[in-house]
Design a protein around this motif. Structure first.
Motif, PDB file in Angstrom:
ATOM      1  N   PRO A   1      -0.136 -10.773  15.104  1.00 10.06           N
ATOM      2  CA  PRO A   1      -0.590  -9.560  15.776  1.00 10.06           C
ATOM      3  C   PRO A   1      -1.362  -8.656  14.814  1.00 10.06           C
ATOM      4  O   PRO A   1      -1.332  -8.874  13.599  1.00 10.06           O
ATOM      5  N   ASN A   2      -2.006  -7.625  15.343  1.00  8.23           N
ATOM      6  CA  ASN A   2      -2.682  -6.651  14.482  1.00  8.23           C
ATOM      7  C   ASN A   2      -1.685  -6.074  13.490  1.00  8.23           C
ATOM      8  O   ASN A   2      -0.552  -5.774  13.856  1.00  8.23           O
ATOM      9  N   GLY A   3      -2.119  -5.954  12.236  1.00  9.50           N
ATOM     10  CA  GLY A   3      -1.266  -5.347  11.220  1.00  9.50           C
ATOM     11  C   GLY A   3      -0.247  -6.303  10.617  1.00  9.50           C
ATOM     12  O   GLY A   3       0.601  -5.893   9.830  1.00  9.50           O
ATOM     13  N   ALA A   4      -0.357  -7.602  10.949  1.00 12.17           N
ATOM     14  CA  ALA A   4       0.622  -8.585  10.456  1.00 12.17           C
ATOM     15  C   ALA A   4       0.479  -8.863   8.958  1.00 12.17           C
ATOM     16  O   ALA A   4       1.416  -9.325   8.317  1.00 12.17           O
ATOM     17  N   GLY A   5      -0.706  -8.592   8.416  1.00 13.27           N
ATOM     18  CA  GLY A   5      -0.925  -8.862   6.988  1.00 13.27           C
ATOM     19  C   GLY A   5      -1.943  -9.967   6.736  1.00 13.27           C
ATOM     20  O   GLY A   5      -2.128 -10.397   5.588  1.00 13.27           O
ATOM     21  N   LYS A   6      -2.636 -10.410   7.780  1.00 13.42           N
ATOM     22  CA  LYS A   6      -3.585 -11.534   7.651  1.00 13.42           C
ATOM     23  C   LYS A   6      -4.757 -11.181   6.717  1.00 13.42           C
ATOM     24  O   LYS A   6      -5.064 -11.938   5.801  1.00 13.42           O
ATOM     25  N   SER A   7      -5.379 -10.035   6.972  1.00 15.41           N
ATOM     26  CA  SER A   7      -6.523  -9.654   6.128  1.00 15.41           C
ATOM     27  C   SER A   7      -6.068  -9.419   4.695  1.00 15.41           C
ATOM     28  O   SER A   7      -6.781  -9.760   3.747  1.00 15.41           O
ATOM     29  N   THR A   8      -4.891  -8.833   4.561  1.00 12.35           N
ATOM     30  CA  THR A   8      -4.401  -8.527   3.212  1.00 12.35           C
ATOM     31  C   THR A   8      -4.196  -9.801   2.401  1.00 12.35           C
ATOM     32  O   THR A   8      -4.586  -9.865   1.231  1.00 12.35           O
TER      33      THR A   8
ATOM     34  N   TYR B   1       0.898  -1.160   0.000  1.00 10.30           N
ATOM     35  CA  TYR B   1       0.000   0.000   0.000  1.00 10.30           C
ATOM     36  C   TYR B   1       0.934   1.207   0.000  1.00 10.30           C
ATOM     37  O   TYR B   1       1.497   1.541   1.049  1.00 10.30           O
TER      38      TYR B   1
ATOM     39  N   ALA C   1       2.458  -4.659   3.012  1.00  9.36           N
ATOM     40  CA  ALA C   1       1.512  -5.375   3.885  1.00  9.36           C
ATOM     41  C   ALA C   1       1.774  -6.877   3.861  1.00  9.36           C
ATOM     42  O   ALA C   1       1.613  -7.555   4.878  1.00  9.36           O
TER      43      ALA C   1
ATOM     44  N   ASN D   1       4.171   1.071   2.137  1.00 16.50           N
ATOM     45  CA  ASN D   1       3.979   0.091   3.206  1.00 16.50           C
ATOM     46  C   ASN D   1       3.800  -1.319   2.614  1.00 16.50           C
ATOM     47  O   ASN D   1       2.887  -1.558   1.827  1.00 16.50           O
TER      48      ASN D   1
END
Ligand code: ADP
Length: 248
Positions: free
Chosen positions: A35-42, A11, A16, A14
């Motif tokens: 953790p939050n922001g690790a890239g799982k959703s991406t 992004y 991801a 950044n």
């Protein structure tokens, strides 16, 4: 069966997801931890074909963005996006028709009953509480019954009954041979039967191990998580601890 190969998603500056590689075996349940922001959703959104990325993702050797692959793949997003002017029942009908499902009425009834929405069928999307919206989000995602299902933080916002029901439902899907990828940042929520865990941090896959491998090392999932994300070995004893215990 589902192969993620050298996937990188940026992004702007950044990164991801950074050269992510893994395979999901048919009929397995994989937990995607991080953790939050690790890239799982991406990575999930990349698999389902919502994002542009570099690298390749195939389903049964078919590129993920083709109509054939889309029939096999399903996705339940973390955030529900409902239509304020459709009722609960109309949401389900809409999905059934969009997926050209046949004989779906009983399945709709079954899902709405299991997730305690059967008395909310005539409520509009914006009349539902946050938890009810999460449950409708689940029912919508489960209705098409895809061969491979990705669930992004599926337990968030659910009440205890819905959590129990969803865990049972996940186990039923697993037993019926579905391939499941479930993301979470809450290790305690992973008490269902899983086959493999992939741990991500800062966009990278830091561990990819089977349950048997972890248990063989005498570790819990929590031990492995902190070992991988914080470099803390469970058996680590700091020099100070050694002094205290008279070992040093
Ligand atoms: P996770 O699901 O593990 O919490 P995400 O995949 O949501 O992580 O996010 C990974 C990284 O990508 C984070 O640094 C996040 O800020 C960034 N990111 C996610 N979505 C966007 C977006 N739409 N625009 C810009 N950055 C994003």
């Amino acid at each position: 069966m589902l192969e993620v190969s050298h996937v990188t998603k940026k992004y702007g500056k950044n990164i991801a997801c950074n050269d992510v590689n893994f395979t999901l075996e048919p009929g397995s349940l994989t937990v995607l931890l991080g953790p939050n922001g690790a890239g799982k959703s991406t990575i999930m959104k990349s698999i389902i074909g919502f994002l542009k990325y570099s690298g390749s993702i195939t389903v049964k050797d078919i590129p993920n963005k083709t109509p054939q692959a889309r029939k096999i793949l399903g996705y339940i997003p973390e955030m529900p996006s409902l239509y304020s002017t459709l009722t609960v029942n109309e949401h389900m009908e809409f999905i059934a028709r969009a997926y050209k499902l046949t004989n779906y009425k009983d399945r709709i009834d079954m899902l709405l009953k299991r997730f305690e929405l059967d008395d909310k069928k005539k409520k509009f999307g914006d009349e539902l509480s946050k938890g009810m919206q999460q449950k409708l989000n689940l029912c919508i995602g489960l209705l098409p019954d895809p061969e491979i299902l990705l669930l992004d933080e599926p337990l968030l916002g659910l009440d205890p009954h819905a959590i129990k029901e969803l865990k049972n439902y996940i186990e039923e899907m697993r037993q019926s041979g579905k391939t499941l990828l479930i993301s979470t940042h809450i290790i305690d929520s992973v008490d269902m039967l899983w086959d493999r865990t992939i741990i991500m941090q800062n966009g990278q896959v830091k561990a990819n191990v089977t349950r048997t491998e972890i248990e063989g090392r005498g570790k819990s999932l929590e031990d492995l998580f902190f070992e991988v994300t914080e470099g803390i070995e469970k058996d680590d004893v700091s020099p100070d601890d050694k002094k205290d215990s008279g070992e040093a």
